[in-house]
Every structure is written in C-alpha cells, then in structure tokens.
Design a protein around this motif. Structure first.
Motif, short mmCIF file in Angstrom:
data_model
loop_
_atom_site.label_atom_id
_atom_site.label_comp_id
_atom_site.label_asym_id
_atom_site.label_seq_id
_atom_site.Cartn_x
_atom_site.Cartn_y
_atom_site.Cartn_z
N LEU A 49 19.68 -15.04 8.36
CA LEU A 49 20.38 -13.96 7.66
C LEU A 49 19.96 -12.58 8.19
O LEU A 49 20.78 -11.67 8.26
CB LEU A 49 20.14 -14.06 6.16
CG LEU A 49 20.80 -15.24 5.46
CD1 LEU A 49 20.36 -15.32 4.02
CD2 LEU A 49 22.31 -15.17 5.57
N THR A 50 18.69 -12.43 8.56
CA THR A 50 18.24 -11.16 9.12
C THR A 50 18.84 -10.93 10.51
O THR A 50 19.25 -9.82 10.83
CB THR A 50 16.70 -11.12 9.19
OG1 THR A 50 16.17 -11.33 7.88
CG2 THR A 50 16.21 -9.78 9.71
N VAL A 51 18.91 -11.97 11.31
CA VAL A 51 19.55 -11.84 12.63
C VAL A 51 21.01 -11.45 12.46
O VAL A 51 21.51 -10.55 13.14
CB VAL A 51 19.42 -13.16 13.43
CG1 VAL A 51 20.33 -13.16 14.65
CG2 VAL A 51 17.98 -13.36 13.86
N TRP A 52 21.70 -12.09 11.54
CA TRP A 52 23.10 -11.75 11.31
C TRP A 52 23.24 -10.35 10.70
O TRP A 52 24.20 -9.65 10.97
CB TRP A 52 23.75 -12.78 10.39
CG TRP A 52 24.09 -14.06 11.09
CD1 TRP A 52 24.18 -14.27 12.43
CD2 TRP A 52 24.39 -15.31 10.48
NE1 TRP A 52 24.50 -15.57 12.69
CE2 TRP A 52 24.65 -16.23 11.51
CE3 TRP A 52 24.46 -15.74 9.17
CZ2 TRP A 52 24.97 -17.54 11.26
CZ3 TRP A 52 24.78 -17.07 8.92
CH2 TRP A 52 25.04 -17.96 9.96
N GLY A 106 27.41 -7.96 4.75
CA GLY A 106 27.47 -9.08 3.82
C GLY A 106 26.27 -10.00 3.95
O GLY A 106 25.72 -10.46 2.94
N MET A 107 25.83 -10.26 5.18
CA MET A 107 24.65 -11.12 5.38
C MET A 107 23.38 -10.42 4.92
O MET A 107 22.48 -11.06 4.37
CB MET A 107 24.52 -11.52 6.85
CG MET A 107 25.62 -12.45 7.32
SD MET A 107 25.72 -13.98 6.36
CE MET A 107 27.20 -13.74 5.42
N ALA A 108 23.29 -9.10 5.09
CA ALA A 108 22.13 -8.36 4.60
C ALA A 108 22.09 -8.39 3.07
O ALA A 108 21.02 -8.57 2.46
CB ALA A 108 22.17 -6.92 5.10
N ILE A 109 23.24 -8.26 2.44
CA ILE A 109 23.30 -8.32 0.98
C ILE A 109 23.00 -9.73 0.49
O ILE A 109 22.28 -9.92 -0.50
CB ILE A 109 24.67 -7.82 0.47
CG1 ILE A 109 24.82 -6.32 0.73
CG2 ILE A 109 24.87 -8.14 -1.01
CD1 ILE A 109 26.21 -5.78 0.47
N PHE A 110 23.50 -10.75 1.19
CA PHE A 110 23.21 -12.13 0.80
C PHE A 110 21.72 -12.44 0.94
O PHE A 110 21.13 -13.11 0.09
CB PHE A 110 24.06 -13.09 1.64
CG PHE A 110 23.90 -14.53 1.25
CD1 PHE A 110 24.17 -14.95 -0.04
CD2 PHE A 110 23.48 -15.46 2.17
CE1 PHE A 110 24.02 -16.27 -0.41
CE2 PHE A 110 23.32 -16.79 1.82
CZ PHE A 110 23.59 -17.20 0.53
N SER A 111 21.10 -11.92 2.00
CA SER A 111 19.66 -12.09 2.17
C SER A 111 18.90 -11.43 1.03
O SER A 111 17.93 -11.99 0.51
CB SER A 111 19.22 -11.50 3.51
OG SER A 111 17.83 -11.54 3.65
N LEU A 112 19.35 -10.25 0.65
CA LEU A 112 18.72 -9.54 -0.47
C LEU A 112 18.86 -10.32 -1.77
O LEU A 112 17.91 -10.42 -2.56
CB LEU A 112 19.32 -8.15 -0.62
CG LEU A 112 18.86 -7.31 -1.80
CD1 LEU A 112 17.37 -7.03 -1.71
CD2 LEU A 112 19.64 -6.02 -1.87
N LEU A 113 20.02 -10.90 -2.02
CA LEU A 113 20.24 -11.67 -3.24
C LEU A 113 19.44 -12.98 -3.26
O LEU A 113 19.09 -13.49 -4.32
CB LEU A 113 21.73 -11.97 -3.42
CG LEU A 113 22.61 -10.77 -3.71
CD1 LEU A 113 24.08 -11.19 -3.73
CD2 LEU A 113 22.23 -10.13 -5.02
N LEU A 114 19.15 -13.51 -2.08
CA LEU A 114 18.42 -14.76 -1.97
C LEU A 114 16.90 -14.57 -2.06
O LEU A 114 16.17 -15.51 -2.36
CB LEU A 114 18.78 -15.45 -0.65
CG LEU A 114 18.47 -16.91 -0.49
CD1 LEU A 114 19.22 -17.72 -1.54
CD2 LEU A 114 18.84 -17.37 0.89
#
Length: 111
Positions: free
Chosen positions: A9-12, A85-93
């Motif tokens: 997720l960080t790479v994305w 979106g991937m940065a936000i998903f990583s934050l939510l996870l």
C-alpha cells in the motif's frame, strides 16, 4: 502479512509524486523496524518500537494526506486518484495493524 500489506500500500501510495519524500521515508522506515521485530522474536524493544512507529505514522499520514490533498479534486488523473486511495486505505488499515502488533507484544510477554 502486516508488513507485506503495508509495504504494498505504501508503494502504491508513492506511485505518484503527490506526497513529499517524508511520506515514503516515514512509512518505509517503520516497515524496516517491523522486519527487525519479525527477525528478533524474543525482543520486546523491537515490537514496541514497531508499535510506536505505526502509531506515529497514523498521525503523520493524516497530516500528509490533509495538507497535500489537492483542493480541486475534479482535475485528478486516475493514477493520482489511485495513489491517494491507497494512502487512505493504508491509513484506515493501520489501527487494525496496531491492534495485531499489540497482541503480538502481549504474546511476547509485554505488560
């Protein structure tokens, strides 16, 4: 699994140059501490540093996303939209990951 998911997720999240280098450095350095925590299974310091780093990156990710999110999102390309979106998903996870790392800390004998 936690390290692999957050690494991906960080790479994305870093695919586009929307966030500064501090976003990548912060997240990848915490993941490096997480690898250290995996390698040294008997170390309480490693798992505690990983948990602390995850909690700190929650705060820094909120700051990065809120400061660098474009004011007019109608002009976002698909790559920028995917990256954010991937940065936000990583934050939510990350809170779920913090809970799992805390359970690992307790299993290793932490109080």
């Amino acid at each position: 699994a936690i390290i692999l998911v957050h690494w991906l997720l960080t790479v994305w999240g870093c695919m586009n140059y929307m966030f500064p280098a501090s976003y990548a450095w912060g997240n990848f350095s915490v993941l490096a501490v997480g690898i250290w925590a995996i390698v040294q299974r008997d170390s309480l310091d490693a798992i505690m540093m990983f948990l602390t780093g995850l909690l700190l990156t929650v705060l820094t990710d909120i700051i990065h996303i809120s400061v660098f999110y474009p004011p007019n999102s109608s002009y976002l390309s698909d790559v920028k939209r995917f990256s954010i979106g991937m940065a936000i998903f990583s934050l939510l996870l990350k809170p779920v990951s913090c809970y799992l790392v805390y359970r690992m800390y307790r299993e290793r004998g932490g109080e």
